[in-house]
Scaffold this active site. Structure first.
Site, mmCIF file in Angstrom:
data_model
loop_
_atom_site.group_PDB
_atom_site.id
_atom_site.type_symbol
_atom_site.label_atom_id
_atom_site.label_comp_id
_atom_site.label_asym_id
_atom_site.label_seq_id
_atom_site.Cartn_x
_atom_site.Cartn_y
_atom_site.Cartn_z
ATOM 1 N N HIS A 1 56.763 54.623 42.243
ATOM 2 C CA HIS A 1 57.760 55.683 42.420
ATOM 3 C C HIS A 1 57.763 56.554 41.163
ATOM 4 O O HIS A 1 56.925 56.405 40.289
ATOM 5 C CB HIS A 1 59.124 55.066 42.711
ATOM 6 C CG HIS A 1 59.116 54.198 43.931
ATOM 7 N ND1 HIS A 1 58.884 54.688 45.194
ATOM 8 C CD2 HIS A 1 59.242 52.845 44.081
ATOM 9 C CE1 HIS A 1 58.900 53.700 46.067
ATOM 10 N NE2 HIS A 1 59.108 52.562 45.426
ATOM 11 N N ARG B 1 57.786 45.346 31.744
ATOM 12 C CA ARG B 1 58.690 44.222 31.756
ATOM 13 C C ARG B 1 58.188 43.213 32.793
ATOM 14 O O ARG B 1 57.734 43.624 33.865
ATOM 15 C CB ARG B 1 60.054 44.756 32.185
ATOM 16 C CG ARG B 1 61.183 43.861 31.928
ATOM 17 C CD ARG B 1 62.471 44.570 32.331
ATOM 18 N NE ARG B 1 63.596 43.700 32.037
ATOM 19 C CZ ARG B 1 63.966 42.699 32.805
ATOM 20 N NH1 ARG B 1 63.334 42.451 33.931
ATOM 21 N NH2 ARG B 1 64.990 41.949 32.448
#
Ligand code: PPS
Length: 570
Positions: free
Chosen positions: A202, A291
């Site tokens: 995205h 992450r």
């Protein structure tokens, strides 16, 4: 930065024979013992043969395996974090001697490679799990695969490649390391930063990758994994169409897309190292690690298996030795005033931040709720909505499990009728007895036969689910590992709701509607669940029902309410 970086270990190990060599090998292989490669092995062998796993020249030998587990290095000292092993059954291994050649074939029998077997051994899987995954908790998807899917014996040895595994989809986007290196050379891309992903991309990912390219003054390679990812991930067909849309939103001539047929292990930090080695072999100079890279999700108690930035730390430690540069990234958040994404550690108190977690995004997708413009591009949302309709339009498997006589069939029947009465769903009931008659009439009740029976039910249910139907299953299904495999199979294409009919054994036995318990106690029926055979209770079913104080009608009603609350029925 010098010219083009060398592969790991200095040389790209492409293991294919020449055309005439391959022809000869095919003839010779007609006399070899043949092994049908599993899905995982097909991914591994493709990357072994095309050099993506350089310097490996075959499935790990025992000495290599021991050294990788103990030191994260091959015996001659080169870093290698993940064991690439050929796991087989005991029956197959019994026919193989060290020094033999075996034929490795795809599921259709096409010869992919031959292997000179130098080692045959039974690994200590607990040791392997602890070394690779840092845990032997079988809730971890990588550990689960190792313990329940991978065969008990490993074969090691050098490979001779005959033919690359066949792909019918997205051919133009699949590259070997030498093909991609050639492309980079042609384009004059000396520095390339790779982005690894197993999810749709995205706007946040776009911003992150653009920043990474800018900061490193490198070109960008979107290098998504299309082999095997975490069970439950969005299928690669949908994802690749999304990546193709995304590519159009990058500045022209800066970014390339290539698909990697990797079977991920979800091994977090060690996997990040492995990803870096693979990208180096593909000619990349940098790798973005964000992450929770290659994270397996949380343990059953809710704690993560790895710290969110453990993968970054691991690569930080070894990047110099590996000669590939880590590009660490924090999570990106949307700042309204800027109309832009920024790393979360650059947010100042005056900024208004908007966030949409992956979980929230999936919830909105499932429930058909609006997804804000800033989050993604309309074509990508449309693609995802097309293949992932809201839950009440998706297929579903309702999987009852419980002892014989617990009331599974009766409740399942009542639920079937209630769903038919609603009229919004197409429903099929795969009852235990009915399945045994039509699908599994030759099977008995040994563990092996029960597993075959349940996997057949799972397969049929997953097909029904894939095409939007509701499959209600009601077998005993006593083994949790097998139930989990069914869940994984079904969740690849729709919803899965497990219902434990937890009527206690004493009550089932007292009812003894078919008189089977009496026969089991008298020893006339062997391996009877609950009496002389185990029943492993589900630990985390979506619902648990005890029929002691609940009529079948009320139980079915409660399930219907649950299905409504989960969004499967409107
Ligand atoms: S399994 O373990 O899931 O494959 O069993 P399933 O296919 O559901 O079949 C269970 C029905 O078979 C009858 N039956 C036995 N059950 C358990 N153990 C043994 N040894 C056995 N032998 C026969 C029994 O009637 C089960 O039906 P339900 O509807 O569960 O009572």
């Amino acid at each position: 930065m010098g010219a083009f970086k060398e592969p790991h270990g200095g040389e790209l190990k492409e293991l294919y024979l020449t055309e005439s060599g391959a022809e000869q090998e095919k003839l010779a292989a007609a006399d070899y013992l043949g092994w049908n490669l599993t899905d995982r092995q097909l991914c591994d062998i493709e990357l072994l043969l095309n050099g993506a796993f350089s310097p490996l020249d075959g499935f790990l030998t025992r000495a290599e395996y021991d050294s990788v587990l103990a030191k994260m290095r091959l015996p001659f000292g080169l870093l290698w974090p993940i064991p690439i092993t050929l796991d087989v059954t005991r029956e197959f291994a019994a026919g193989v001697r060290e020094g033999d050649r075996i034929a490795l074939r795809d599921p259709e029998g096409v010869l992919i490679a031959t292997m000179s077997v130098s080692d045959v051994w039974e690994p200590d899987k607990t040791l392997e799990a602890r070394s690779v995954f840092g845990t032997d908790d079988s809730h971890h998807p990588g550990v689960h695969f190792l313990q329940h899917r991978a065969g008990p014996v490993y074969l090691g040895g050098k490979l001779r490649g005959v033919e690359p595994p066949m792909h019918y989809d997205f051919k133009i986007l699949r590259d070997s390391p030498s093909e991609l290196r050639g492309r980079f050379r042609k384009l004059g891309w000396r520095k390339v930063v790779a982005f690894q992903t197993r999810n749709p991309m995205h706007r946040a990912h776009q911003e992150l990758t653009l920043r990474a390219a800018r900061e490193t003054e490198a070109n960008l390679l979107l290098h998504p994994v299309v082999g095997m990812t975490r069970p439950g991930d969005i299928d690669h067909y949908t994802r690749v169409r999304c990546y193709e849309h995304m590519l159009k939103h990058y500045p022209e001539q800066t970014t390339a897309l290539s698909l990697l047929n990797l079977a991920m292990r979800m091994a977090g930090p060690k996997e990040a190292l492995w990803h870096a080695i693979i990208r180096k072999n593909y000619g990349c100079t940098h790798l973005i690690v964000g992450r929770d890279h290659a994270g397996p999700g949380n343990a059953a108690n809710g704690t993560p298996y790895y710290e969110p930035y453990a993968a970054q730390q691991m690569l930080q430690e070894f990047q110099q030795e590996l000669e590939i540069t880590l590009v660490p990234f924090k999570e990106m958040v949307y700042v309204e005033q800027k109309g832009q994404f920024v790393p979360e550690d650059q947010v100042t108190p005056d900024m208004t931040v908007a966030k949409l977690s992956g979980t929230e995004f999936r919830r909105r997708l499932r429930e058909g709720i609006d997804i804000p413009e800033w989050f993604s591009y309309p074509e990508i949302i449309a693609e995802l909505r097309n293949t992932h309709p809201p839950k009440h339009l998706q297929g579903l498997t309702i999987f009852f499990t419980g002892l014989s006589g617990s009331g599974k069939s009766t409740i399942a029947n009542a639920l079937l009728v209630k769903l038919l009465e609603l009229g919004t769903r197409r429903v099929t009931l795969l009852d235990g007895d009915v399945v045994r008659k039509h699908l599994s009439s030759e099977l008995g009740f040994s563990r092996e036969h029960r597993d075959i029976n349940i996997l057949r039910i799972g397969y049929v249910a997953s097909e029904i689910t894939k095409y939007g139907g509701v499959a209600i299953c009601a077998p005993i299904a006593p083994y949790s590992a097998t139930r989990r495999r069914v869940r994984e199979m079904v969740e690849a294409s729709g919803g899965f709701v497990e219902i434990h009919v937890a009527t206690p054994l004493e009550v089932c036995e007292a009812r003894d509607r078919k008189g089977l318990y009496a026969q089991a106690r008298a020893g006339k029926i062997k391996e009877f669940t609950g009496i002389s055979d185990p029943y492993e209770e589900p630990e985390h079913p979506e619902m648990r029902i005890d029929t002691r104080n609940l009529s079948p009608d009320l139980a079915a009603h409660r399930i219907l309410v649950k299905l409504e609350s989960l969004g499967y029925v409107r």
